[in-house]
Scaffold this motif. Sequence first.
Motif, PDB file in Angstrom:
ATOM      1  N   PRO A  52       3.288  -0.366  -0.414  1.00  0.00           N
ATOM      2  CA  PRO A  52       2.274  -0.909   0.508  1.00  0.00           C
ATOM      3  C   PRO A  52       1.769   0.112   1.529  1.00  0.00           C
ATOM      4  O   PRO A  52       0.655  -0.008   2.014  1.00  0.00           O
ATOM      5  N   LEU A  58      -2.721  -6.138   5.821  1.00  0.00           N
ATOM      6  CA  LEU A  58      -3.187  -4.800   5.461  1.00  0.00           C
ATOM      7  C   LEU A  58      -4.341  -4.873   4.476  1.00  0.00           C
ATOM      8  O   LEU A  58      -5.315  -4.145   4.593  1.00  0.00           O
ATOM      9  N   LYS A  90      -3.774   2.478   2.129  1.00  0.00           N
ATOM     10  CA  LYS A  90      -2.771   1.591   2.723  1.00  0.00           C
ATOM     11  C   LYS A  90      -2.974   0.158   2.279  1.00  0.00           C
ATOM     12  O   LYS A  90      -4.081  -0.347   2.292  1.00  0.00           O
ATOM     13  N   GLY A  91      -1.862  -0.494   1.931  1.00  0.00           N
ATOM     14  CA  GLY A  91      -1.915  -1.906   1.579  1.00  0.00           C
ATOM     15  C   GLY A  91      -2.457  -2.184   0.197  1.00  0.00           C
ATOM     16  O   GLY A  91      -2.598  -3.334  -0.186  1.00  0.00           O
ATOM     17  N   LEU A  93       1.541  -7.333   4.286  1.00  0.00           N
ATOM     18  CA  LEU A  93       0.776  -6.878   3.123  1.00  0.00           C
ATOM     19  C   LEU A  93      -0.600  -7.517   3.107  1.00  0.00           C
ATOM     20  O   LEU A  93      -1.619  -6.854   2.929  1.00  0.00           O
TER      21      LEU A  93
END
Length: 258
Positions: A202, A14, A236-237, A11
């Motif tokens: 995530p 990312l 994303k993330g 995470l």
Amino acid sequence: MSQLKTTATPLILLLAVASTLGEMEPSEEEARIIGGQFAAPGQFPHQVSLQLKGRHHCGGSLISETMIVTAAHCTRGQSPSQMMAIVGTNDLSAGNGQTFSIAQFIIHPQYNPQSQDFDMSLIRLSSPVPMGGSVKTIQLAESDANYAADTMATISGFGAINQNLQLPNRLKFAQVQLWSRDFCNSQNIPGLTDRMVCAGHPSGQVSSCQGDSGGPLTVDGKLFGVVSWGFGCGAKGRPAMYTYVGALRSWIKQNANV
Ligand code: ARG
């Protein structure tokens, strides 16, 4: 908790990668309310469409016969006379909703349009909404309601279903995961405050988007969050941010008497 810990390292990676990709860039992947579906009639009887000059502008939640909770950024700078509230429909093109005019906006006095801190507004309708059928109020989460990491929440809205910000006219909903304060804080997400909660997968595959703002995030059938802001839609993330109802519960009580 254990599930959360295993995702900690990727995470953070990312987040670091995402931040190099530039602010607010929507992911290239599908950006409709992902994992989302179209709602059935009456499934979200508290859902409101706030219309500005006849077009969908923001979401909201009915909390009493005359009061709606929405985001401050949805009402700030607008005139109540230019806005209408539609309730009781999951299809804005069907014309089967009930339309109400607006008497007053009550914007949280500490709302900060730069940081989106205290992003909450109440809307007082000009006349009471008749309850029943596909129109019902939603209960508010308790003051300082706690949330465990990975608690599933439900979001709903008439917001954009793709990167072109195309509005679907039809109500959608999705399940999102709440992030714990270990990740949902200002160290990981610059600008985050105690009036905000984070939610989303995530992978970025579940998100609210433009036009969902002001609308509900519910946990166990209670209003827990209000759609506020995000980095693109489903990056994303990165989670999406919701105004934390528990933190503003007493202000709602004082001003809406609910
Ligand atoms: N602020 C936007 C609105 O006015 C959208 C909020 C949610 N955005 C997001 N990327 N999750 O509708």
